[in-house]
Each structure stands twice: as C-alpha cells, then as structure tokens.
Design a protein around this motif. Structure first.
Motif, PDB file in Angstrom:
ATOM      1  N   ARG A 283     -24.121 -34.703 -62.316  1.00 41.58           N
ATOM      2  CA  ARG A 283     -25.303 -33.956 -61.943  1.00 41.58           C
ATOM      3  C   ARG A 283     -26.317 -34.683 -61.020  1.00 41.58           C
ATOM      4  NH1 ARG A 283     -30.462 -32.556 -64.573  1.00 41.58           N
ATOM      5  NH2 ARG A 283     -29.748 -33.020 -66.570  1.00 41.58           N
ATOM      6  N   LYS A 284     -26.652 -35.978 -61.431  1.00 37.74           N
ATOM      7  CA  LYS A 284     -27.379 -36.864 -60.687  1.00 37.74           C
ATOM      8  C   LYS A 284     -26.811 -36.975 -58.998  1.00 37.74           C
ATOM      9  CE  LYS A 284     -29.418 -39.849 -64.056  1.00 37.74           C
ATOM     10  NZ  LYS A 284     -29.479 -41.285 -64.542  1.00 37.74           N
ATOM     11  N   LYS A 285     -25.252 -37.216 -59.280  1.00 34.94           N
ATOM     12  CA  LYS A 285     -24.655 -37.322 -57.922  1.00 34.94           C
ATOM     13  C   LYS A 285     -24.839 -36.075 -56.951  1.00 34.94           C
ATOM     14  CE  LYS A 285     -19.995 -37.754 -55.746  1.00 34.94           C
ATOM     15  NZ  LYS A 285     -20.389 -39.097 -54.859  1.00 34.94           N
ATOM     16  N   LEU A 286     -24.797 -34.777 -57.627  1.00 34.58           N
ATOM     17  CA  LEU A 286     -25.206 -33.633 -56.916  1.00 34.58           C
ATOM     18  C   LEU A 286     -26.545 -33.337 -56.256  1.00 34.58           C
ATOM     19  CD1 LEU A 286     -22.903 -31.326 -59.208  1.00 34.58           C
ATOM     20  CD2 LEU A 286     -22.085 -31.915 -56.852  1.00 34.58           C
TER      21      LEU A 286
ATOM     22  N   LYS B 249     -30.620 -34.011 -51.852  1.00 31.93           N
ATOM     23  CA  LYS B 249     -31.824 -34.856 -51.613  1.00 31.93           C
ATOM     24  C   LYS B 249     -31.439 -35.624 -50.169  1.00 31.93           C
ATOM     25  CE  LYS B 249     -33.966 -35.864 -56.006  1.00 31.93           C
ATOM     26  NZ  LYS B 249     -33.922 -36.796 -56.950  1.00 31.93           N
ATOM     27  N   GLU B 250     -30.381 -36.257 -49.968  1.00 35.52           N
ATOM     28  CA  GLU B 250     -29.826 -37.078 -48.889  1.00 35.52           C
ATOM     29  C   GLU B 250     -29.671 -36.047 -47.643  1.00 35.52           C
ATOM     30  OE1 GLU B 250     -26.805 -39.274 -49.950  1.00 35.52           O
ATOM     31  OE2 GLU B 250     -28.170 -40.821 -51.201  1.00 35.52           O
TER      32      GLU B 250
ATOM     33  N   LEU C  29     -22.472 -23.587 -50.108  1.00 35.66           N
ATOM     34  CA  LEU C  29     -21.305 -24.188 -49.340  1.00 35.66           C
ATOM     35  C   LEU C  29     -21.470 -25.502 -48.836  1.00 35.66           C
ATOM     36  CD1 LEU C  29     -18.759 -23.645 -47.688  1.00 35.66           C
ATOM     37  CD2 LEU C  29     -20.309 -22.774 -45.833  1.00 35.66           C
ATOM     38  N   ASP C  30     -22.784 -25.828 -48.411  1.00 36.36           N
ATOM     39  CA  ASP C  30     -23.061 -27.153 -47.732  1.00 36.36           C
ATOM     40  C   ASP C  30     -23.101 -28.158 -48.904  1.00 36.36           C
ATOM     41  OD1 ASP C  30     -23.621 -28.788 -45.663  1.00 36.36           O
ATOM     42  OD2 ASP C  30     -25.899 -28.693 -45.871  1.00 36.36           O
ATOM     43  N   LEU C  31     -23.366 -27.978 -50.121  1.00 31.93           N
ATOM     44  CA  LEU C  31     -23.178 -28.822 -51.170  1.00 31.93           C
ATOM     45  C   LEU C  31     -21.788 -29.209 -51.505  1.00 31.93           C
ATOM     46  CD1 LEU C  31     -24.438 -30.940 -53.369  1.00 31.93           C
ATOM     47  CD2 LEU C  31     -24.724 -28.988 -54.827  1.00 31.93           C
ATOM     48  N   THR C  32     -21.186 -28.049 -51.640  1.00 30.51           N
ATOM     49  CA  THR C  32     -19.503 -28.084 -51.713  1.00 30.51           C
ATOM     50  C   THR C  32     -18.893 -29.097 -51.018  1.00 30.51           C
ATOM     51  OG1 THR C  32     -19.622 -25.857 -53.043  1.00 30.51           O
ATOM     52  CG2 THR C  32     -17.482 -26.668 -52.107  1.00 30.51           C
ATOM     53  N   ILE C  33     -19.251 -28.967 -49.550  1.00 33.85           N
ATOM     54  CA  ILE C  33     -18.344 -29.498 -48.805  1.00 33.85           C
ATOM     55  C   ILE C  33     -18.819 -31.146 -48.628  1.00 33.85           C
ATOM     56  CG2 ILE C  33     -18.113 -30.000 -46.288  1.00 33.85           C
ATOM     57  CD1 ILE C  33     -18.007 -26.890 -45.760  1.00 33.85           C
ATOM     58  N   LYS C  34     -20.010 -31.127 -48.897  1.00 35.68           N
ATOM     59  CA  LYS C  34     -20.610 -32.717 -48.599  1.00 35.68           C
ATOM     60  C   LYS C  34     -20.145 -33.286 -50.079  1.00 35.68           C
ATOM     61  CE  LYS C  34     -23.078 -32.068 -44.862  1.00 35.68           C
ATOM     62  NZ  LYS C  34     -24.406 -31.590 -45.096  1.00 35.68           N
ATOM     63  N   TYR C  35     -19.969 -32.697 -51.269  1.00 33.07           N
ATOM     64  CA  TYR C  35     -19.525 -33.369 -52.339  1.00 33.07           C
ATOM     65  C   TYR C  35     -18.106 -33.734 -52.245  1.00 33.07           C
ATOM     66  CZ  TYR C  35     -17.302 -33.485 -56.825  1.00 33.07           C
ATOM     67  OH  TYR C  35     -16.429 -33.882 -57.834  1.00 33.07           O
TER      68      TYR C  35
END
Length: 346
Positions: A273-276, A281-282, A336-342
């Motif tokens: 969760r911290k990673k996500l 944030k970044e 979608l953005d979080l999914t791809i960035k992860y």
C-alpha cells in the motif's frame, strides 16, 4: 502519459454489453481472448475458465499479478410458477429493491434467449394498494414476467425455459457529456477494461517491464472463489483491481483511484500500500485511502486459499455498488494511470 479515452470507452462498452453473471461467463471470456489475440499477448485458460495473460519482464522470478473479474451479479430460475412467471434465486449479493422493474434476458441451457422484467408479486398499487408498497423486497416476493404470450407453467416449459437457466440484468450503460459513466456491473467491468487497455498501452509502446506481469481475469469473484486457485506460482505481489465505494461516511471518491487499506478479510499488505500511495504522490495521481467493512475481493480470496503473496486492492470509485452504479472517467483514468505506473515501477 497520454491515454486514448475513446479506446478505453470502446473496451468498457463492449465488456458491459456482454452478459456475464457468475457461472455464465464463456461469451465474455471469448471476447477477452479475442482482444488478447489481436494484441498478440500470450495467455492461458484455467480449468475453471479464468484467463491469464502474461507480459514478460526482466525479472521472471519475482512476478506481479493484477486481477479483475468479469463475472457479475445476476439470478437463476428457481421455479416456474403456475401463472407462467419465474421465481428467482440471486447470484451474488444485492438488494432486491435494486432490481425491481429491471429488464432482463433469460438464457436457456440450449442457447435460446427470452426477455422479461423483474417485478414484485404485487406490482400494481391500483390492485394491491398499500400491500404493494409495503411488500418486503425479498427473493420470495420477486419474479420475472416473460415477454411472451403465455399464462401457464406448461407454456413456459414449451418455450424451452427451465429451472437453472440464467437471468441477466440489463446493464443500461450511459456515458454522459460531463464524464460520468452509469451502468450496472461497473463492478468490476470497469477494471477489466482498465487492465485490457493497460496491456494494449504497454504492448503498443514497447515498454520494457522490470518484472513479469500477469493479468488474471477471474470469473467467480462475486461468489467468493474467483482467485482461490491457478495464480501464477512465481507471483509475489497480487493487486486486485476492483472498485472503491464512495458513499455515507466513506473517504472514497468517484474522481480518484481508491486504495483499500482493510476490508472484511482484514488489512492488506502495508508495504505494498505504501508503494502504491508513493507512486500516486510522485506521479500526481489523485487517490483516496479507505476502509470497507462489508467488502471482499479476489485478493482476499487468494489469501484465504493459502497463497503466500503480498496483496493490495485498488479501483475506481463506484457509487451505489451492487445497484445501478455510477463512476466518472476521472476515476477510471486515475486507476489506469496507477496500474500502468505500478507495472513499470522498479
């Protein structure tokens, strides 16, 4: 990153247009497989009917798996009544009042389809007065009225309808000019569209992944055992891309990606969760963290089945979940953005 909203909506509309209550998902899985074939992405079908696509990364021993489920709420014919109506048994957990007056399709075991409408057994105030208003909305007091000239059990059976046939609720999908999406089954078809588009984006842009990514499209999540089996064995991190629940006393939003800290199965992995949240944030992705006491996911099902994996849960904010739902494209795009960035993060 620039995303093609029209292609994302194209996937979402197609997925929402294919009926797929738990136990009746072959048609939609065929669609998923066809789209993966167009993209040239290798995939397999599990014995239970789930589809797992794989995008190879530099590290193939530490794998990440993301899941979404195509199965939805629905019902099954429980009994054919003497009047020619159908008693129903629900598939998945929903309030009976949320389907009152809904148009449905009855799918018979031999491939015939019939339309109908869900009504109470006392649907008219002109006939039943206050009894119609006060009738408890339970499955015993709900029935499907078939759009055929029939008035007996024998006539229904002659049509080919039988006990055990699936009843699919009309999705009634609308994309508004203000960016809202209204439809049944946004849980979890919005996430399936997100993952399908994420695959396309990674493939089209020839993105080199640091870790092998598996996309697990499950087909029994609504009844609790979608991701209990067949998770790729090298999976170390498992992200359930499902939904957030904006509403009374909740922190979730229809305009952000929602990250679940805890649901009915307990807390999700804190490091993951911290990673996500750090990615959000970044990358300046609008996000909300929330707790859902009446919620379970493919990730929690996998943990209960004994998989030794770190899990997390993210998703678009879906208002009125398990009813006629609503979200906003902002929330879908943030997810979608979080999914791809992860997927591309180290």
């Amino acid at each position: 990153m620039n995303y093609n909203d029209d292609k994302l909506k194209y996937y979402l509309m197609n997925i929402l247009s294919i009926s797929s209550p738990s136990g009746y998902t072959k048609k939609i899985m065929d669609y998923i497989k066809d789209e993966l074939n167009i993209l040239g992405v290798p995939h397999l079908v599990t014995n239970k009917g789930a589809v797992i696509a794989t995008l190879k990364g530099k590290n193939n021993n530490y794998q990440r798996t993301l899941s979404a489920h195509v199965d939805t709420l629905g019902a099954m014919v429980k009994k054919i009544n003497s009047s020619g109506s159908l008693s129903i048994d629900p598939i998945g957990g929903f309030m009976m009042n949320s389907i009152e007056g809904e148009n449905v399709t009855i799918e018979t075991i031999d491939g015939k389809t019939f339309t109908g409408t869900v009504q109470t057994t006392k649907p008219s105030v002109h006939i039943s007065g206050n009894d119609a208003r006060e009738l408890k909305r339970t499955s015993e007091n709900m029935e499907v009225i078939i759009d055929e000239k029939i008035s007996s059990k024998k006539e229904v059976e002659e049509l080919g309808i039988s006990v055990g046939d699936f009843i699919c609720f009309c999705a009634r999908t609308i994309f508004t000019e203000k960016g809202f999406v209204k439809s049944r089954h946004l849980d979890d078809k919005a996430s399936v569209a997100i993952l399908l588009y994420a695959i396309k984006y990674i493939v089209d842009n020839k993105i080199e992944l640091p870790y092998t990514i598996n996309i697990f499209i499950s087909n029994y999540e609504e009844v609790g055992h979608g991701a209990c089996a067949s998770i790729p064995e090298k999976t170390k991190e498992f992200i359930s891309v499902d939904m957030g629940c904006p509403g009374l006393d909740q922190n979730s939003s229809e305009y952000s990606v929602c990250i679940c800290a805890k649901d009915s199965s307990g807390p999700y992995d804190l490091d993951l969760r911290k990673k996500l949240t750090q990615i959000c944030k970044e990358e300046k992705i609008d996000y909300k963290i929330d707790v859902y006491p009446h919620y379970g996911s493919d990730a929690s099902a996998a943990l209960k089945a004994g998989w030794d994996i770190k899990t997390a849960l993210i998703g678009a904010g879906i208002f009125a979940s398990h009813g006629y739902e609503r979200t906003h494209m902002d929330s879908i795009l943030c997810t979608l953005d979080l999914t791809i960035k992860y997927c591309i993060s180290e």
